[in-house]
Design a protein around this motif. Structure first.
Motif, PDB file in Angstrom:
ATOM      1  N   LYS A 107       0.874  -1.165   0.000  1.00  8.45           N
ATOM      2  CA  LYS A 107       0.000   0.000   0.000  1.00  8.45           C
ATOM      3  C   LYS A 107       0.908   1.211   0.000  1.00  8.45           C
ATOM      4  O   LYS A 107       1.896   1.253   0.741  1.00  8.45           O
ATOM      5  CB  LYS A 107      -0.904  -0.001   1.230  1.00  8.45           C
ATOM      6  N   THR A 110       0.708   4.949   4.501  1.00 12.28           N
ATOM      7  CA  THR A 110       1.083   4.297   5.755  1.00 12.28           C
ATOM      8  C   THR A 110      -0.010   3.344   6.215  1.00 12.28           C
ATOM      9  O   THR A 110      -1.200   3.662   6.173  1.00 12.28           O
ATOM     10  CB  THR A 110       1.325   5.348   6.846  1.00 12.28           C
ATOM     11  N   THR A 111       0.408   2.155   6.669  1.00 12.00           N
ATOM     12  CA  THR A 111      -0.542   1.201   7.233  1.00 12.00           C
ATOM     13  C   THR A 111      -0.249   1.009   8.715  1.00 12.00           C
ATOM     14  O   THR A 111       0.871   1.262   9.194  1.00 12.00           O
ATOM     15  CB  THR A 111      -0.468  -0.147   6.513  1.00 12.00           C
ATOM     16  N   TYR A 112      -1.307   0.558   9.431  1.00 10.13           N
ATOM     17  CA  TYR A 112      -1.217   0.392  10.876  1.00 10.13           C
ATOM     18  C   TYR A 112      -1.711  -0.993  11.248  1.00 10.13           C
ATOM     19  O   TYR A 112      -2.535  -1.589  10.544  1.00 10.13           O
ATOM     20  CB  TYR A 112      -2.062   1.444  11.596  1.00 10.13           C
ATOM     21  N   THR A 113      -1.257  -1.479  12.364  1.00 10.50           N
ATOM     22  CA  THR A 113      -1.732  -2.742  12.915  1.00 10.50           C
ATOM     23  C   THR A 113      -2.398  -2.464  14.258  1.00 10.50           C
ATOM     24  O   THR A 113      -1.804  -1.823  15.141  1.00 10.50           O
ATOM     25  CB  THR A 113      -0.577  -3.732  13.103  1.00 10.50           C
ATOM     26  N   TRP A 152       4.195   0.403   2.136  1.00  7.97           N
ATOM     27  CA  TRP A 152       3.876  -0.339   3.351  1.00  7.97           C
ATOM     28  C   TRP A 152       3.222  -1.675   3.023  1.00  7.97           C
ATOM     29  O   TRP A 152       2.617  -1.853   1.957  1.00  7.97           O
ATOM     30  CB  TRP A 152       2.946   0.505   4.231  1.00  7.97           C
ATOM     31  N   SER A 154       0.549  -4.765   3.151  1.00  6.20           N
ATOM     32  CA  SER A 154      -0.908  -4.857   3.180  1.00  6.20           C
ATOM     33  C   SER A 154      -1.285  -6.324   3.075  1.00  6.20           C
ATOM     34  O   SER A 154      -0.418  -7.204   3.151  1.00  6.20           O
ATOM     35  CB  SER A 154      -1.520  -4.037   2.037  1.00  6.20           C
ATOM     36  N   ASN A 158      -7.171  -5.987  10.215  1.00  6.25           N
ATOM     37  CA  ASN A 158      -7.090  -5.258  11.475  1.00  6.25           C
ATOM     38  C   ASN A 158      -8.368  -5.522  12.272  1.00  6.25           C
ATOM     39  O   ASN A 158      -9.480  -5.459  11.726  1.00  6.25           O
ATOM     40  CB  ASN A 158      -6.949  -3.746  11.222  1.00  6.25           C
ATOM     41  N   VAL A 173      -6.957  -4.850   5.195  1.00  4.46           N
ATOM     42  CA  VAL A 173      -6.041  -3.818   4.690  1.00  4.46           C
ATOM     43  C   VAL A 173      -5.465  -4.317   3.370  1.00  4.46           C
ATOM     44  O   VAL A 173      -4.697  -5.270   3.333  1.00  4.46           O
ATOM     45  CB  VAL A 173      -4.911  -3.520   5.692  1.00  4.46           C
ATOM     46  N   ASP A 175      -4.397  -3.156  -0.919  1.00  6.86           N
ATOM     47  CA  ASP A 175      -4.264  -2.142  -1.961  1.00  6.86           C
ATOM     48  C   ASP A 175      -3.940  -2.823  -3.277  1.00  6.86           C
ATOM     49  O   ASP A 175      -4.793  -2.968  -4.130  1.00  6.86           O
ATOM     50  CB  ASP A 175      -3.202  -1.110  -1.586  1.00  6.86           C
TER      51      ASP A 175
END
Length: 735
Positions: A107, A110-113, A152, A154, A158, A173, A175
Motif C-alpha cells: 500500500k 502508511t498502514t497500521y496494525t 507499506w 498490506s 485489522n 487492509v 491495496d
C-alpha cells in the motif's frame, strides 16, 4: 636439450643493489578461513631482461597467533587474457528490503496494525515499518536500479475490540500486489587465467609466538613472461581456521638467463578426487591440446602435486605413495612417484603436530618442490600434441570422499640458449644463515655450493674459488658431466676457518669452464652471510639419556674433513650415558641419528622422552648446550675447539630450557635447568594471562616434573625465571 631443474635457493647476495628489483604484492597479510587474498605487484615492463626471479615467501603468525594445523597455501599469478567472456544470468524486476520475492502486497500510504490496549481497555494501533522496494524496470540495463520507493505492507486484517478485549469487528487492509518478473541477459567479464607458481604447507604452529616467521625462497623464473607491469598475485589459503600472515617479495635480478621462458600455458589445475569407483581421477584430468611454437628451442612440463585426505582403510591420498603418468598423444613417456620421504629433516623441527610423518610430496611447514619433464625430444615445432595425465588405479573405502590431489601444472616454452659455455654458482648451502639449510648450519668444516651449467655445451670441468671475504681463498677443480640447466651440489674441501676475516660473508665463484673463458660473468659469483658455530672446551661430557627405543639411536663426531673421530651406538633403553671426550683444537660436527625418524621425544609415540646435552668437566658440572629432543631423523651441531672463538660464546643460549612432552596429557618436564645453577621460579599462565600454577625449583636440579592433571585442556605459557634471565615456553595440554 635439458629442462630446468628446481631446487630451493639460499638466502644469498646474488647481485649488486642496482641489479636487483624487489616487488612486494603482500605485506604481512592475515590469511584465514579458506580465503583468497589478492594483491597487486608493480613489475617492470616485459622489455627488461632478468636472469633470475625469486619469490621470497614469508609465513608468520598474525597478532592473534598461528593456527595449529597444516594447511595448503598456493601462490598464483592472475593473468588477464584480454578475452571478454560472458555468462547467462537473470535479474529481478524488484527487491524488497534487499531480498528477492515472488510477490508482495503493498500500500502506498502508511498502514497500521491494531491491538487491544490492556491498560485503557480500548482498541489502539501502531504504525508499520515501510518496505524499501528497489525497482529495476529498464530491460536493457537489468542490474541498474530505476527507482527506490518506500511503501507499506498490506493484505492482512485489522481487528477492533470492546472494553473486555473481545473482537467486535475487522477490516481488510489491501491495496495492490506486485508480481516478480525476470530479465535475461549476458554478464560480460574479463577472462582471468590463474597460474600456480609456488605452494607451501603451513606448519603446526601451536608452539609459535606472534613474533615467529619463516622464509621460503623459490625460483619462479619460469613465469617471468607473466610478471610484468601491474600484475595481480593471489594467495589462496586452504585453511579452515585462523590463521597465518603472508609476505610475497619478488626478487628480480637483472641479466641474461640461460634461456628465456617466454610463454606459459596452463594444463591441469585444481582439486581432483581420487579413488571414486565410478569416476577415477583420469576422468577429471582431461587431455590438453598444446601447439608447439616455431620459436621454441626447449619445452617442458612443470607440476606441483600433493595428496591430501584418507579413507577408513588405506591412508590415501595423504599417506600413500602413488604414481602419476604423463602421456604424449596417448603414450606414457614420464612417470613420477608422488611422495616425500624427508619430513623428519624439516628445517622447522619441533612443531605442535605430526610433522615428522612422510606424506604425498609434502611436509608440514615446508614448501612443495615442483617436478618437471623435458618434452623437447618428443615434440616438433609447428605441431599440435595431446598431453594426458593419469594415476595408479585405486578404489577408496565406500562412503569416504575426502581423498584427492591438489595439482597445478603448466607447459613452459623456452627460447634459444644464450651462451654455449657458462658455469654458474646457483646456490650456497653451507655456510649460510638461510632458514632452509638450518639443519646443518652453522658449519666450520666442508662448504657446499650448487653448480649449474648455464651454457648449451655440457660442462665437464670448472674451477670453484671460495673463502671468507677478507680471508684466504682456495680453489677446487671440479670435473664431471653437467648438461644444460642441470644442477649439482658440490662438497668443497675444508678451508682455513681460523683466519681472522673482518666479515662473516662466504663467497664462491667459478672460472675456466671446460678450460675456456666463461661467456657470462654476472652469474659467476655468489655470497652468503653466515655465523660461527659455538666453541666447546677441549674436554667435555656428552650426556645422553635414552628413551624406550634406544636401539634406534646412534651418534658420531666428525672432524672438519668429515673423518669420524668418535661414535657410539648400542644403547640400552631409558639409561643415562656420560661420555667424556678430549678433543684437540679444530673443527668438529656432532650428529645424533634416530633410525625411527621420530627423535628422542615425540608426543605421538610411546617411546618416552630422552635428552642430549653437553656439560663442562667442572664441579658442579654445568650444562653449556642442550639439543632439541624432538628432532625427527637427526640433529647436527658443529662446534670448534680452540681457535678464533672464546668459550664464553657458548653461554649465549644457556637459558634455552626444554619443555616436553608437548602436547602433554599428564606429566611434563622442564629440562636443561643446570644451564643456570640458581633457584628458579616457575609460573604457568592461562592463555588469558591468569596464573594457574606457581612453584620454585631448587638450585642444582636439572630436570623438574609438573603434573597437569588439574589443568583444563588448552594452551598455557610456562615462565621459568631467575636473575640470569627468563624463558617463556608455550605448552599444550590435552585430555
Amino acid at each position: 636439450m635439458a629442462f630446468a631443474c628446481f631446487i630451493v635457493l639460499g638466502f644469498s647476495a646474488y647481485a649488486g643493489p642496482n641489479d636487483t628489483l624487489n616487488v612486494i604484492s603482500h605485506n604481512k597479510v592475515h590469511m584465514n578461513y579458506y580465503g583468497s587474498f589478492d594483491g597487486w605487484g608493480v613489475f617492470p615492463s616485459d622489455t627488461v631482461s632478468f636472469r633470475k626471479v625469486l619469490l621470497n615467501l614469508t609465513i608468520g603468525c598474525p597478532s592473534s597467533g598461528c593456527s595449529q594445523w597444516d594447511y595448503t597455501v598456493k601462490i598464483m599469478v592472475r593473468h588477464n587474457t584480454g578475452i571478454v567472456d560472458s555468462t547467462y544470468k537473470t535479474a529481478p524486476s524488484f527487491t524488497v528490503n534487499g531480498s528477492i520475492k515472488d510477490s508482495v502486497k503493498i500500500k502506498k500510504d502508511t498502514t497500521y496494525t491494531t491491538f487491544y490496549d490492556t491498560i485503557t481497555h480500548t482498541t489502539d494501533s501502531t504504525k508499520n515499518g515501510a518496505y524499501t522496494i528497489v525497482q529495476y524496470l529498464n530491460s536493457s540495463q537489468p542490474t541498474t536500479p530505476t527507482d527506490t520507493v518506500h511503501w507499506w505492507n498490506s493484505g492482512y486484517y485489522n481487528y477492533y475490540y470492546n472494553n473486555t478485549g473481545a473482537k467486535t469487528d475487522s477490516i481488510f487492509v489491501n491495496d495492490s500486489i506486485m508480481y516478480q518478473t525476470y530479465y535475461h541477459y549476458y554478464a560480460k567479464y574479463d577472462s582471468i587465467q590463474e597460474y600456480e607458481i609456488a605452494r607451501t604447507i603451513t606448519p603446526y604452529g601451536g608452539y609459535y609466538n606472534t613474533s615467529w616467521s619463516h622464509l621460503y625462497q623459490i625460483d619462479v623464473s619460469d613465469f617471468v613472461s607473466l610478471l610484468h607491469d601491474s600484475t595481480q598475485i593471489r594467495v589462496y589459503y586452504q585453511g579452515y581456521s585462523d590463521g597465518f600472515a603472508v609476505t610475497c617479495n619478488f626478487e628480480m635480478i637483472k641479466g641474461i638467463p640461460p634461456h628465456k621462458a617466454y610463454k606459459t600455458q596452463n594444463l591441469w589445475s585444481g582439486w581432483f578426487p581420487y579413488g571414486d569407483p565410478v569416476h577415477p581421477i583420469g576422468t577429471y584430468l582431461l587431455p590438453q591440446t598444446v601447439k608447439i611454437d616455431s620459436a621454441e628451442s626447449a619445452v617442458g612440463i612443470r607440476v606441483l602435486q600433493t595428496g591430501h585426505g584418507s579413507d577408513n582403510v588405506d591412508p590415501c591420498s595423504e599417506f600413500c605413495s602413488q604414481n602419476s603418468y604423463f602421456k604424449i598423444n596417448g603414450t606414457t613417456d614420464f612417470t613420477k612417484t608422488i611422495w616425500r620421504n624427508t619430513c623428519g629433516l624439516n628445517p622447522l623441527l619441533h612443531q605442535a603436530g605430526t610433522w615428522i610423518y612422510d606424506r604425498a610430496n609434502w611436509c608440514p611447514g615446508a614448501d612443495v618442490y615442483p617436478f618437471s619433464f623435458d618434452l623437447s625430444s618428443f615434440v616438433a615445432p609447428k605441431t599440435t600434441y595431446t598431453l594426458g595425465m593419469d594415476m595408479d588405479p585405486y578404489t577408496r573405502d565406500a562412503g569416504n570422499g575426502n581423498c584427492g590431489y591438489n595439482i597445478g601444472s603448466s607447459v613452459i616454452f623456452y627460447g634459444p640458449a644464450n651462451f654455449t659455455v657458462d658455469a654458474e654458482v646457483y646456490d650456497i648451502k653451507a655456510p649460510t644463515t638461510f632458514p632452509a639449510y638450518s639443519r646443518f648450519n652453522p658449519i666450520c668444516g666442508i662448504p657446499e655450493v650448487v653448480l649449474r651449467n648455464a651454457g648449451s655445451t655440457p660442462l665437464t670441468s670448472v674451477d670453484i674459488n671460495y673463502g671468507v671475504i677478507g680471508g684466504s681463498t682456495q680453489t677446487y677443480h671440479w670435473t664431471g658431466t653437467l648438461n644444460f640447466t642441470d644442477t649439482l651440489t658440490v662438497a668443497l674441501p675444508s678451508m682455513n676457518w681460523s683466519s681472522s676475516a673482518p666479515k662473516h660473508i662466504f663467497q664462491a665463484s667459478v672460472s675456466n669452464p671446460n678450460g675456456q673463458a666463461d661467456q657470462y660473468a654476472a652469474n659467476d659469483m655468489m655470497q652468503a652471510p653466515f655465523i660461527n658455530p659455538p666453541q666447546y672446551p677441549n674436554i667435555f661430557i656428552v650426556v645422553f639419556e635414552t628413551n624406550s627405543a634406544a636401539a634406534e639411536d646412534s651418534y658420531v663426531i666428525r672432524d672438519g674433513n668429515g673423518t669420524v673421530v668418535h661414535s657410539k651406538s648400542g644403547f640400552a633403553n631409558n639409561t643415562l650415558y656420560r661420555d667424556t671426550l678430549n678433543l684437540g683444537d679444530g673443527c668438529y660436527q656432532f650428529e645424533l641419528d634416530d633410525a625411527g625418524e621420530d627423535g628422542i621425544s615425540f608426543f605421538a609415540n610411546s617411546d618416552g622422552n630422552g635428552f642430549i646435552r653437553f656439560q663442562k668437566v667442572t664441579t658442579p658440572s654445568t650444562v653449556f648446550n642442550t639439543l632439541q629432543p624432538d628432532f625427527g631423523t637427526s640433529i647436527i651441531q658443529s662446534f670448534t675447539v680452540g681457535g678464533y672463538l672464546s668459550v664464553d660464546n657458548i653461554t649465549a643460549n644457556k637459558m634455552d630450557y626444554f619443555v616436553y612432552p608437548n602436547p602433554s596429557d599428564g606429566m611434563f618436564y622442564i629440562d636443561g635447568l643446570l644451564a643456570s645453577t640458581k633457584v628458579k621460579e616457575v609460573n604457568i599462565y592461562s592463555i588469558l594471562g591468569q596464573i594457574i600454577y606457581t612453584t620454585k625449583i631448587p638450585a642444582g636440579v636439572d630436570k623438574f616434573a609438573i603434573n597437569t592433571a588439574s589443568f583444563a585442556a588448552g594452551m598455557y605459557w610456562v615462565s621459568i625465571s631467575n636473575s640470569d634471565g627468563k624463558v617463556l615456553k608455550k605448552l599444550s595440554v590435552v585430555k
